[in-house]
Design an enzyme around this catalytic site. Structure first.
Site, short mmCIF file in Angstrom:
data_model
loop_
_atom_site.label_atom_id
_atom_site.label_comp_id
_atom_site.label_asym_id
_atom_site.label_seq_id
_atom_site.Cartn_x
_atom_site.Cartn_y
_atom_site.Cartn_z
N TYR A 1 0.69 -1.27 0.00
CA TYR A 1 0.16 0.11 -0.08
C TYR A 1 0.71 1.13 0.44
CZ TYR A 1 -3.58 -2.79 1.30
OH TYR A 1 -4.88 -4.01 1.43
N LYS B 1 -23.42 9.28 -1.60
CA LYS B 1 -22.26 10.91 -2.06
C LYS B 1 -22.21 10.66 -3.47
CE LYS B 1 -17.40 10.03 -0.52
NZ LYS B 1 -16.40 10.48 0.32
N1 NAP Z 1 -7.25 -8.08 0.95
C1 NAP Z 1 -7.00 -6.96 -0.49
O1 NAP Z 1 -7.41 -7.87 -1.23
C2 NAP Z 1 -8.05 -5.62 0.08
C3 NAP Z 1 -8.42 -4.78 -1.34
C4 NAP Z 1 -8.66 -3.29 -0.85
C5 NAP Z 1 -9.22 -3.73 0.58
N2 NAP Z 1 -8.73 -3.83 1.84
C6 NAP Z 1 -8.51 -3.37 2.84
O2 NAP Z 1 -9.91 -2.61 3.27
C7 NAP Z 1 -9.76 -1.56 3.11
C8 NAP Z 1 -10.94 -0.94 2.94
O3 NAP Z 1 -11.33 -0.37 1.80
P1 NAP Z 1 -10.93 0.71 1.08
O4 NAP Z 1 -10.69 1.97 2.37
O5 NAP Z 1 -10.85 0.72 -0.50
O6 NAP Z 1 -12.93 0.91 1.16
P2 NAP Z 1 -13.61 1.28 1.60
O7 NAP Z 1 -13.39 0.93 3.32
O8 NAP Z 1 -15.09 0.61 1.00
O9 NAP Z 1 -14.29 2.90 0.97
C9 NAP Z 1 -13.58 3.69 1.91
C10 NAP Z 1 -13.81 5.37 1.89
O10 NAP Z 1 -14.99 5.05 1.78
C11 NAP Z 1 -14.75 7.05 2.06
N3 NAP Z 1 -15.39 6.91 3.12
C12 NAP Z 1 -15.71 6.37 4.11
N4 NAP Z 1 -16.39 6.70 5.03
C13 NAP Z 1 -17.40 8.32 4.73
C14 NAP Z 1 -18.73 8.71 4.62
N5 NAP Z 1 -18.76 8.25 6.38
N6 NAP Z 1 -19.25 9.55 4.61
C15 NAP Z 1 -18.49 9.77 3.43
N7 NAP Z 1 -17.46 9.28 2.50
C16 NAP Z 1 -16.69 7.75 3.54
C17 NAP Z 1 -13.07 7.47 2.22
O11 NAP Z 1 -12.65 8.54 1.17
P3 NAP Z 1 -13.43 9.33 -0.04
O12 NAP Z 1 -13.84 10.20 1.28
O13 NAP Z 1 -11.95 9.33 -0.11
O14 NAP Z 1 -14.29 9.01 -0.76
C18 NAP Z 1 -13.22 5.93 2.83
O15 NAP Z 1 -11.41 5.80 1.90
C19 NAP Z 1 -8.42 -0.56 2.88
O16 NAP Z 1 -7.61 0.54 3.48
C20 NAP Z 1 -7.50 -1.89 3.02
O17 NAP Z 1 -7.00 -1.78 4.11
C21 NAP Z 1 -8.24 -5.10 1.35
#
Ligand code: NAP
Length: 312
Positions: free
Chosen positions: A53, A219
């Site tokens: 990452y 959003k």
């Molecule tokens: N194992 C794997 O292959 C794999 C793959 C992907 C992810 N992951 C893990 O899963 C975690 C979560 O995935 P992700 O961060 O990609 O996606 P997510 O948790 O589905 O989306 C999070 C994003 O949504 C927005 N957000 C969060 N809370 C909010 C709210 N209350 N209001 C408005 N927007 C909000 C933020 O982005 P903005 O503010 O920029 O819009 C935030 O970065 C990663 O950090 C990683 O640790 C693992």
């Protein structure tokens, strides 16, 4: 709150893992420290990162997420109160789960994280070139050396998990105690296929893309909305009839409870059988507050059914 065990490991966590893929991408070090502080202050302990990452960002700053988390742990002196999860084979390179790659990977991660152990070490992606036996033997050595407390596998099918477990039993090695699949109200197939294995074998699951990269916050409702975040490009795939139906159900339940769609989407995940905890990231302190409220929200059976049916 309802603390949950991760498989049969000794790890027990609150049901929210903070996603670390934003550190070095949409979140810089200063904001990262504020987000991590807010998350810990809200009573949570588990942070998910990976050696790679955020390697998709121009300039490929792989390791930046671990570096920011490591600086924060050092600055706050709270390593013993936090659970740190990281992953090896982020780059899906052939041989990425061979013993030499694992041994080099953990040393580099520990150095960036400024710690001498990680709580949970994941195979980030399967490696067709490495046998389960050689991979699990390498992990077993790390566990015995005290560098890793338990292991997990991300993006593994039920068959891969079962094969790896069989190897662990036959060779008397530690098994994968936790899996990390994609799962949210929109994307359910991968986890639904894994669940019978998880139930039968008492394996934990921390699930990623809990908010469908932000789509389930509500959003993004039109193509014009996609420019709101550098993540917008990855969200366009959800802008269709199924996605809008899910948003409709989230809006309805959120209005009834005085909550937000993001909070309701997380509450639905926490209520699903065999989900130990959702992983979700935040780009601001306010968003951390919303994530915390979401995993503490209890939904009625009617609300859960409405949400479940909305994505079918
Ligand atoms: N194992 C794997 O292959 C794999 C793959 C992907 C992810 N992951 C893990 O899963 C975690 C979560 O995935 P992700 O961060 O990609 O996606 P997510 O948790 O589905 O989306 C999070 C994003 O949504 C927005 N957000 C969060 N809370 C909010 C709210 N209350 N209001 C408005 N927007 C909000 C933020 O982005 P903005 O503010 O920029 O819009 C935030 O970065 C990663 O950090 C990683 O640790 C693992």
């Amino acid at each position: 709150m309802n603390r949950r065990p991760l498989g049969r490991s000794e790890l027990v966590i609150e049901p929210l893992v903070l996603g670390g893929n934003v550190f070095g991408w949409t979140v810089d070090e200063t904001n990262g420290f504020a987000i991590l502080d807010a998350y810990a202050a809200a009573g949570f302990t588990a942070i998910d990162t990976a050696e790679g990452y955020p390697n998709w960002v121009p300039g490929n700053p792989a390791g930046m997420s671990e570096t920011i988390i490591g600086k924060w742990l050092k600055a706050r002196g709270n390593r013993d109160r936090m659970h740190i999860f990281t992953k090896v084979n982020s780059g899906k390179k052939p041989g990425g789960l061979k013993p030499d790659a694992i041994k080099a990977g953990i040393e580099a991660s520990l150095k960036r994280l400024q710690t001498d152990y990680v709580d949970l070490y994941f195979s980030h992606w399967p490696d067709p070139e490495a046998s389960h036996e050689e991979t699990l033997e390498a992990y077993d050595g790390l566990i015995r050396a005290g560098k890793v407390r338990a292991i997990g596998a991300s993006n593994y099918s039920a068959q891969m998990m079962a094969d790896a477990q069989q190897t662990a039993v036959v060779k008397s090695l530690q098994r994968y105690e936790v899996t990390q699949p994609r799962y949210n109200l929109y994307d359910r197939a991968e986890f639904d296929a894994l669940r019978p294995y998880l139930l039968e074998n008492e394996v934990g699951a921390i699930v990623y893309y809990s908010l469908a990269s932000g789509f389930l916050t509500g959003k993004y409702r039109s193509q014009d909305d996609l420019g709101q975040s550098p993540r917008g490009g990855g969200v366009g795939q959800y802008l269709n009839a199924k996605g809008l139906s899910i948003l409709g159900a989230l809006d309805q339940v959120a209005a009834e409870l005085g909550a937000t769609p993001a909070e309701v989407a997380l509450a639905w995940l926490v209520a699903q059988t065999r989900v130990s905890a959702p992983i979700a990231s935040a780009s601001s302190v306010e968003q951390v507050g919303s994530l915390a409220r979401g995993v503490r929200l209890t939904l009625s059976a009617e609300a859960l059914d409405l949400l479940t049916d909305s994505g079918k």
